[in-house]
Write an enzyme that holds these catalytic residues in place. Structure first.
Site, PDB file in Angstrom:
ATOM      1  N   HIS A 156       0.636  -1.107   0.027  1.00  7.75           N
ATOM      2  CA  HIS A 156       0.115   0.087  -0.215  1.00  7.75           C
ATOM      3  C   HIS A 156       0.998   1.144   0.118  1.00  7.75           C
ATOM      4  O   HIS A 156       1.701   1.401   0.925  1.00  7.75           O
ATOM      5  CB  HIS A 156      -0.924  -0.007   1.286  1.00  7.75           C
ATOM      6  CG  HIS A 156      -1.986   1.048   1.161  1.00  7.75           C
ATOM      7  ND1 HIS A 156      -3.182   1.060   0.584  1.00  7.75           N
ATOM      8  CD2 HIS A 156      -1.866   2.399   1.547  1.00  7.75           C
ATOM      9  CE1 HIS A 156      -3.878   2.122   0.795  1.00  7.75           C
ATOM     10  NE2 HIS A 156      -3.158   3.099   1.170  1.00  7.75           N
ATOM     11  N   CYS A 157       0.575   1.828  -1.153  1.00  7.65           N
ATOM     12  CA  CYS A 157       1.541   3.281  -1.191  1.00  7.65           C
ATOM     13  C   CYS A 157       0.840   4.487  -0.673  1.00  7.65           C
ATOM     14  O   CYS A 157      -0.205   4.755  -1.367  1.00  7.65           O
ATOM     15  CB  CYS A 157       2.248   3.281  -2.673  1.00  7.65           C
ATOM     16  SG  CYS A 157       3.050   4.688  -2.795  1.00  7.65           S
ATOM     17  N   VAL A 158       1.747   5.062   0.181  1.00 11.85           N
ATOM     18  CA  VAL A 158       0.991   6.505   0.790  1.00 11.85           C
ATOM     19  C   VAL A 158       1.034   7.640  -0.286  1.00 11.85           C
ATOM     20  O   VAL A 158       0.077   8.539  -0.387  1.00 11.85           O
ATOM     21  CB  VAL A 158       1.823   6.853   1.903  1.00 11.85           C
ATOM     22  CG1 VAL A 158       1.664   6.006   3.110  1.00 11.85           C
ATOM     23  CG2 VAL A 158       3.119   7.107   1.998  1.00 11.85           C
ATOM     24  N   VAL A 161      -1.768   7.048  -2.630  1.00  9.74           N
ATOM     25  CA  VAL A 161      -3.102   6.687  -1.738  1.00  9.74           C
ATOM     26  C   VAL A 161      -3.995   5.702  -2.234  1.00  9.74           C
ATOM     27  O   VAL A 161      -5.067   5.681  -2.496  1.00  9.74           O
ATOM     28  CB  VAL A 161      -4.020   8.083  -1.647  1.00  9.74           C
ATOM     29  CG1 VAL A 161      -4.945   8.113  -0.562  1.00  9.74           C
ATOM     30  CG2 VAL A 161      -3.101   9.478  -1.539  1.00  9.74           C
ATOM     31  N   ASN A 162      -3.028   4.653  -2.613  1.00  4.66           N
ATOM     32  CA  ASN A 162      -3.845   3.394  -3.156  1.00  4.66           C
ATOM     33  C   ASN A 162      -2.928   2.013  -3.130  1.00  4.66           C
ATOM     34  O   ASN A 162      -1.635   2.386  -2.550  1.00  4.66           O
ATOM     35  CB  ASN A 162      -3.920   3.575  -4.611  1.00  4.66           C
ATOM     36  CG  ASN A 162      -5.234   2.680  -5.317  1.00  4.66           C
ATOM     37  OD1 ASN A 162      -5.737   1.889  -4.681  1.00  4.66           O
ATOM     38  ND2 ASN A 162      -5.188   2.747  -6.677  1.00  4.66           N
TER      39      ASN A 162
END
Length: 307
Positions: A156-158, A161-162
């Site tokens: 999950h990549c900040v 945001v996905n």
């Protein structure tokens, strides 16, 4: 002892639920960095240089064309990751069988006995998520931030945001690639202006434009170095047909079920049509002939189970 170490490593991810609060702030932060960079490169330094004439104008024009091209590809790839669903398990999904090769329904085999009480199974095609209360395909993992199972989940990549999964992993890699090229270019073209700050010569410009140039150089240098590390890591993962999560899970395993060779591993992410390798998208032909691009089924080594 190995099982305990693995558990400790994965307990770190329970803190990822706090990432939900970041929301679109990270997108605004990315756009803010792009805005500062654009102001420093185009409006402050190389845009005005176009009117100077001679080689200075030609050099400025070349830099601006390359800058805008890489910026366009960066933003295209970035928003493709942001707005593309990484892939979720279809309702009532069941693993497929190949009756022509004599395969039986995995749900009727001994592998499925007690599956709902244990998420692991000797058959990688049959797994159960107790949080979603549903079956999930191989290479699928539950994201504690999104609260759902994601196909071929990488992480999950900040920044986007996905989740990064089967359907947007290529776009994420292209985002890293174009970000590295863009930030490296900006670092190089702003370096003479940055060095001038430490000279005794008088520097033209207002305090605001000078501060923006200084900030843009520092930000792009930092991003170029950090993104380079991530890019090298993911190139290694693609070469071995492995995700970030799988790399943690199999860190003591020398053989990997889905490692089909570097060429096929690469094609499973980028497709077979070379014209689309550097574009965040796939041809209809690739989507039709490569079911692995949909994230539900992945070919494995034919002789893996006998090794």
């Amino acid at each position: 002892m190995h099982r305990s170490g693995t558990t400790m490593a994965w307990n770190v991810f329970k803190f990822c639920t706090a990432l939900r609060g970041l929301g679109s702030i990270m997108i605004l932060l990315v756009l803010g960095v792009v805005g500062v960079t654009y102001y420093a490169v185009v409006l402050t330094n190389y845009g005005p240089a176009l009117s100077q004439g001679g080689l200075d104008s030609l050099a400025a024009l070349t830099i601006l064309i390359l800058f805008h091209f890489l910026l366009a590809m960066l933003l295209w790839s970035y928003f493709s990751v942001v707005f593309t669903d990484p892939g979720v398990v279809p309702p009532n999904w069941r693993p497929s069988t190949d009756e022509e090769r004599g395969e039986s329904d995995p749900l009727n085999s001994l592998d499925f006995v007690g599956l709902q009480s244990d998420s692991s199974s000797s058959n990688p095609r049959v797994r159960f998520c107790r949080k979603c209360n549903q079956l999930k395909p191989s290479r699928c993992h539950h994201c504690s931030v999104c609260g759902r199972c994601v196909l071929k989940m990488d992480h999950h990549c900040v920044w986007v945001v996905n989740c990064v999964g089967a359907l947007n992993y290529k776009y994420f890699l292209l985002f890293l690639f174009y970000t590295f090229l863009e930030t490296t270019l900006v670092t190089l073209v702003l370096m003479p202006h940055f060095i001038a700050f430490f000279s005794d010569e008088e520097i033209p410009g207002t305090p605001g434009t000078l501060a923006t140039t200084f900030l843009a150089f520092v930000l792009n240098l930092a991003f170029a170095l950090s993104v380079m590390g991530f890019l090298i890591m993911h190139i290694s993962l693609v070469a071995g047909n492995t995700t970030t999560i799988e790399a943690y899970e199999k860190k003591t395993t020398t053989k990997w079920r889905y490692d089909l060779g570097k060429k096929k591993n690469f094609e499973q992410v980028f497709g077979m049509d070379k014209r689309y390798w550097l574009i965040p998208g796939y041809t209809e032909e690739d989507l039709r002939r490569m079911p692995e691009l949909q994230g539900l089924e992945y070919p494995s080594k034919p002789d893996f189970d006998s090794q």
